[in-house]
Design a protein around this motif. Structure first.
Motif, short mmCIF file in Angstrom:
data_model
loop_
_atom_site.label_atom_id
_atom_site.label_comp_id
_atom_site.label_asym_id
_atom_site.label_seq_id
_atom_site.Cartn_x
_atom_site.Cartn_y
_atom_site.Cartn_z
N GLU A 84 -0.46 -8.21 -4.56
CA GLU A 84 -0.88 -6.92 -5.12
C GLU A 84 0.30 -5.93 -4.64
N LEU B 233 3.47 -6.63 -4.61
CA LEU B 233 4.32 -6.92 -5.71
C LEU B 233 4.18 -5.94 -6.77
N GLU B 234 2.87 -5.94 -7.12
CA GLU B 234 2.41 -4.95 -8.33
C GLU B 234 2.95 -3.61 -8.09
N LEU C 240 7.20 -3.61 -6.62
CA LEU C 240 8.20 -3.98 -7.80
C LEU C 240 7.91 -3.57 -9.26
N LEU C 241 6.79 -3.76 -9.47
CA LEU C 241 6.30 -3.55 -10.87
C LEU C 241 5.67 -2.04 -11.31
N LYS C 242 5.52 -1.43 -10.08
CA LYS C 242 4.97 -0.14 -10.26
C LYS C 242 3.76 0.24 -11.19
N ASN C 243 2.87 -0.96 -11.16
CA ASN C 243 1.75 -1.03 -11.72
C ASN C 243 0.94 0.36 -11.48
N TYR D 255 -2.36 0.26 -9.53
CA TYR D 255 -2.40 0.38 -8.35
C TYR D 255 -2.05 1.47 -7.56
#
Lengths: 665, 155
Positions: B108, B110-111, B114-117, B120
Motif C-alpha cells: 500500500e 508503494l501505491e 511510488l505510484l501516487k495512486n 489511496y
C-alpha cells in the motif's frame, strides 16, 4: 580418457535432500527429460572435478527397491542395467533407521556404493551421536557426512567417488535370511546360472531373492529365458507372500542390529521440528491451520503484488498508446494496440501474482510443511475414497495440472490412480489465477484475496466430491493404505525457493510469447473481419461465434464476449484474460481492462463470480487432456474428463448465478 | 519456572487474540449484513480504537491463533510438558500473519508514494495498522527473548 569419466547415480528415500545435493554438485549443468518409455522425470548433470568428468543421474526417490511403483522399477533398472560406476545413497542422518531399509536392498545389487549422510546438522543438533567408522565397517561402504543445503561435505564426497572408482577398498556385504530362505535362494540361483544371458545382465543372488518375494517385474525379465519353466515350477511350490514377509522381517532384524552400533541418541528430547509437528498435525488444529496458511498465501499474493501489477499495467498502456498512435496502416496499429499489446499485456500484468504465489508455495514445500499437509489430509482422503498419496498430485495441481497428472504414477493401485488423475483438473492451476485476479480485483475490492482463496477451496471441494462419486459408482473399491515419511522442518533456502518459483513462473511467460500470442492474433483477426465492421462488434466473426454459443451460456450470466473468451480458453486458460483484453480493445485505451469490465453493464459482480467458477471447472486445457489420454491410454476416459468437467462447471455456475439472483444480488 | 512465564504469556496472548478475533469477525459480519440490507454500517468504538478492521476470515484466523495459545495453556496446566510446543507454534503463527500484513502494508505504501495512486489519497501509516501487526510485534519481541529456551528435555 574414458578412465577420467565416472558415472554416478544418486539414490535415496524421498525428502532426504537428494535433489538439493544433485543441484549443489551439478550447478547449472543439468539436463531434464523423461526415463525411456515412462513419464517419470530423469535428471542428469555433469561436474568436472580434479580432472574427472563426473556424470550424475538423479534417480527417483524411493523407500525400497520392490516393484510396487514405477519410481522403484525405474531406479533399480537403472542401477542393474545401466551399471553406473558408483551409486551414492543419500541417507537422512536424522532418520537413519528408516533409510537403512533401502541400504540393505542396494547392497544386494552388487554395486559400488557410497553413503552420503545428509542433514547431519539436524541429527547433531538433536543430540544424536553418529559413529562413522563403525558405519563404514558394518555397511562396507564409504560414509561421508554432508549438509547439501549448505554445500558442506560435497568435495569430500566427490573425493570418495574418485577413490572408489580406482580403489575398491570395500567389499560388498549381504543380509542373511536364515537357513530356509537361503536354501531356496541357492536353489533358484542354481537354475538361473544355467542361462549365460541372465548371468551377464543381473546379480544372481538379488534376482533369486526378488523371485522368492514374488516380484512380477523380475519374473517378466526371465520369461524368455530357458530357465523360466524350472523357476516357475519351483516358485509354484512355495507360498511367496510368506517368503516376502519373512525376507522383509529379516531385513528389519538386521537393521535393528546395526542401528544401535552406528547411532546413539545421547539426549532424547523434542526438537523444534517435533514441537511444530505436534501442533500442526493436531487432530483439531491441523486442518484449520493448513487452511489459514493457504488463505494467508493468497491474501499476500493479492496485497503485495498490487503495486507491481499496476506498474506493468501502466507500462503496457503507455506502450499501446505510443506504438499504435499515428501508425499506418490502420489495421497494423489495431493489431499491435488492440490485439498483441492488449491481449498479451492483459496476461503479463499478472506475472507478479503468479511469481509471488509460486514463491510462497515453494516456501511451504521447502520447509517440509506440505508433506504434513498430506498427512493431515490422509484421514479425510481415505474417508472420501482417495489414496493418501493423492493429496500430493492435488497440491502439485496448484502449479500446473500436467505434471500433477504425471505425478499420479507414484500411486501403485490403478483404481486409486485413475480417480486421482480424473479429479486433478478441478484443482486450480496457475493459468486460472489471472482470471480470478482480474475479476475479483474488479468486482470484490479488498475482499478479492478471500474470493480467490475460495475459488481454490471450491476446486478442492469439487475434486473431493467427484472422487467420492467415482469411488461409489464407476471405479468401485477401497483405497490402499499408505505410509508417508515426514521430513524434518527446515528453513527453506532463498535460492531453492527462487529457482522453484522461476521454474513454474517462466513457463507462464513462455506461454505468453507463444500460444497466447497466437491466440490473440486469431481473436483479433476474428474481431476485425469482415472488413468495414466496427472492431470487436457483434457483426464481427468473433461476435457471430459468441452469439452461436451464447444461448448455452446465457443462463450462467455470460454475454457473448465472455462466451468467446471461454471458447478460446479451451486452448490455454490464460487466453480467457487475453481474449477479454482484445475484445474490450484496451490496448489503446488509457483505462485498463479492469475499468472497462466494471463499466460494462452486462458484467456484474454475480456474473463475474459465475465466470470464475465456470473457468475453474469447465475443462482441462488441451495439454492436460493430452496427458490424461497418455496416462490412461484411453479415449473413453479422456472424453469422460472433458464431458464431466463441462457438466459440473455448467451446473455450479448456474447455481451461483441463478441462486445469487434469487437472493437479490 | 520458565514454563510458568510462558504459560502466563500464552494465556494473555490467547485471550487477546481470541477477543480481538471475535470483535473482528462480528464487525465483519455486521458490515456484510449492512451491505446486504442496504443500511449504513456504523463503526464500533472498540474496533475503531484498536484498529480492528471488519474482516470475517482474518478474524477467524485470529481466533485460531488464540486457540493455539490457549490449548498450550491447558496442556501445561495439566502437566503435559510438550504443551510448550503450542506456545512456540502460536508465536510462529503470530509472526507469519504479522509478516503477511506488514508486506501488505508495504504494498500500500508503494501505491501511495511510488505510484501516487489516487485511490489511496489521504492514506496514512495508521490506516495500514491492524491487530495482526501489533500483536505480531509483541510475539517478535517474545520470540527474540525466548527463542533458545523452547526445548522439551527428557526430564
Amino acid at each position: 580418457m574414458e578412465n577420467r569419466k565416472i558415472r554416478v547415480a544418486l539414490a535415496g528415500n524421498p525428502n532426504v535432500g537428494k535433489t538439493t545435493l544433485f543441484n549443489t554438485i551439478t550447478g547449472s549443468r543439468q539436463h531434464v527429460g523423461n526415463w525411456p518409455g515412462v513419464t517419470v522425470e530423469k535428471k542428469t548433470g555433469v561436474r568436472t572435478y580434479r580432472g574427472y568428468e563426473i556424470e550424475i543421474t538423479d534417480l527417483p526417490g524411493t523407500y525400497s527397491l520392490t516393484a510396487y511403483s514405477m519410481d522403484e522399477i525405474v531406479a533399480r533398472d537403472y542401477i542393474i542395467e545401466e551399471k553406473p560406476d558408483i551409486v551414492i545413497q543419500i541417507v537422512d542422518a536424522s532418520n537413519l533407521e528408516r533409510n537403512l531399509y533401502l541400504t540393505t536392498q542396494l547392497m544386494e545389487l552388487e554395486t559400488e556404493m557410497i553413503i552420503a549422510l545428509n542433514m547431519c546438522d539436524l541429527a547433531l543438533e538433536r543430540g544424536d551421536k553418529l559413529y562413522i567408522n563403525k558405519m563404514q565397517e558394518i555397511l562396507a561402504a564409504p560414509v561421508v557426512q554432508t549438509v547439501a543445503s549448505k554445500g558442506i561435505g560435497i568435495n569430500e564426497l566427490l573425493d570418495r567417488v574418485i577413490e572408489q572408482k580406482h580403489d575398491e577398498k570395500y567389499h560388498g556385504r549381504e543380509i542373511g535370511y536364515g537357513d530356509l530362505i537361503e536354501s531356496k535362494v541357492l536353489e533358484i540361483e542354481k537354475v538361473l546360472l544355467t542361462d549365460p544371458e541372465l548371468i551377464k545382465k543381473y546379480p544372481m543372488r538379488w534376482m533369486s531373492i526378488r523371485l522368492l518375494e514374488g516380484d512380477s517385474n523380475v519374473r517378466a525379465k526371465i520369461e524368455k529365458s530357458a530357465a523360466a519353466e524350472a523357476i516357475n515350477e519351483l516358485l509354484a511350490s512355495i507360498d511367496q507372500e510368506e517368503y516376502e514377509a519373512e525376507i522383509a522381517d529379516k531385513r528389519y532384524v538386521a537393521i535393528n542390529a546395526i542401528f544401535p552400533q552406528i547411532c546413539t541418541r545421547c539426549n532424547v528430547r523434542l526438537t523444534k521440528s517435533d514441537m511444530i509437528d505436534r501442533v500442526l498435525t493436531n487432530k483439531y488444529l491441523g486442518i484449520p491451520i493448513f487452511l489459514a496458511l493457504m488463505w494467508g498465501a493468497f491474501e499476500l499474493t493479492f496485497a503485495f503484488a498490487t503495486p507491481f501489477t499496476d506498474m506493468i499495467e501502466r507500462a503496457f498502456v503507455w506502450l499501446a498508446v505510443n506504438v499504435s498512435s499515428g501508425l499506418e496502416p490502420e489495421w497494423l496499429a489495431s493489431l499491435l494496440g488492440d490485439g498483441i499489446i492488449g491481449g498479451v499485456g492483459a496476461v503479463l500484468t499478472f506475472v507478479p501474482n503468479i511469481f509471488i504465489l509460486f514463491f510462497l508455495l515453494s516456501l511451504l514445500e521447502g520447509s517440509g510443511y506440505l508433506a504434513r499437509a498430506a498427512f493431515i489430509m490422509d484421514r479425510l482422503m481415505y474417508k472420501i475414497g482417495m489414496h493418501g498419496k493423492s493429496f500430493i498430485p492435488l497440491l502439485m495441481g496448484f502449479g500446473c495440472n500436467v505434471p500433477a497428472i504425471m505425478a499420479t504414477r507414484s500411486i501403485e493401485d490403478e483404481k486409486d490412480r485413475l480417480i486421482t488423475l480424473l479429479v486433478v483438473p478441478f484443482v486450480s492451476c496457475g493459468a486460472r489465477l489471472p482470471i480470478y485476479i482480474l475479476l475479483a480485483g474488479a468486482f470484490f475490492g479488498r475482499q478479492a484475496g478471500t474470493v480467490v482463496f475460495f475459488m481454490y477451496i471450491l476446486g478442492i471441494v469439487i475434486a473431493v466430491i467427484s472422487a467420492k462419486l467415482l469411488r461409489t459408482t464407476i471405479v468401485k473399491g477401497r483405497p490402499a493404505p499408505f505410509i508417508m515419511e515426514m521430513p524434518p522442518y527446515r528453513v527453506p533456502t532463498l535460492r531453492a525457493s527462487v529457482v522453484h518459483m522461476w521454474d513454474n513462473g517462466a513457463m507462464y511467460i513462455k506461454k505468453a510469447g507463444t500460444v497466447i500470442l497466437l491466440g490473440v492474433v486469431i481473436i483479433w483477426s476474428l474481431a476485425s473481419f469482415p472488413w468495414g465492421i466496427e472492431y470487436g462488434s457483434e457483426e464481427s466473426y468473433v461476435g457471430m461465434l459468441g452469439h452461436l454459443f451464447a444461448p448455452l451460456l446465457e443462463p450462467l450470466g455470460f454475454d457473448w464476449r465472455m462466451t468467446v473468451a471461454l471458447v478460446f480458453g479451451l486452448v490455454a486458460k490464460e487466453i480467457v484474460v487475453a481474449s477479454m483484453g482484445v475484445l474490450y480493445g484496451v490496448g489503446d485505451n488509457p483505462e485498463a481492462l479492469t475499468a472497462s469490465l466494471v463499466a460494462d453493464p452486462s458484467v456484474t459482480a454475480l456474473s463475474a463470480l459465475s465466470l470464475m467458477v465456470f473457468s475453474l471447472l469447465y475443462m482441462p486445457c488441451v495439454a492436460t487432456l493430452g496427458v490424461i489420454k497418455k496416462e490412461t491410454g484411453s479415449w473413453k476416459w479422456t472424453a469422460f474428463a472433458l464431458a464431466y468437467g463441462v457438466a459440473v462447471a455448467w451446473m455450479m455456475a448456474f447455481l451461483v448465478y441463478q441462486g445469487g439472483r434469487l437472493l437479490g444480488y | 519456572m520458565i514454563n510458568k512465564d510462558k504459560m502466563l504469556f500464552a494465556l494473555i496472548m490467547g485471550c487477546a487474540y481470541a477477543l480481538i478475533g471475535v470483535v473482528q469477525t462480528v464487525t465483519g459480519i455486521s458490515k456484510a449484513l449492512s451491505e446486504a440490507c442496504g443500511t449504513v454500517y456504523q463503526e464500533h468504538l472498540i474496533a475503531d480504537t484498536l484498529f480492528i478492521p471488519a474482516d470475517i476470515i482474518a478474524g477467524l484466523i485470529l481466533i485460531l491463533i488464540g486457540s493455539v495459545f490457549l490449548y498450550g495453556v491447558s496442556e501445561i496446566r495439566a502437566g503435559v510438558r510438550e504443551g510448550i510446543a503450542y506456545v512456540y507454534v502460536g508465536i510462529i503463527l503470530s509472526l507469519i500473519f504479522g509478516g503477511i500484513y506488514v508486506l501488505a502494508a508495504t504494498g500500500e505504501l508503494l501505491e501511495i508514494h511510488l505510484l501516487k495512486n489516487a485511490e489511496y489519497t489521504g492514506w496514512t501509516l495508521l490506516d495500514t495498522l491492524r491487530p495482526e501487526i501489533y500483536m505480531g510485534m509483541l510475539s517478535l519481541l517474545t520470540y527474540l527473548k525466548w527463542k533458545d529456551s523452547f526445548e522439551v528435555g527428557e526430564g
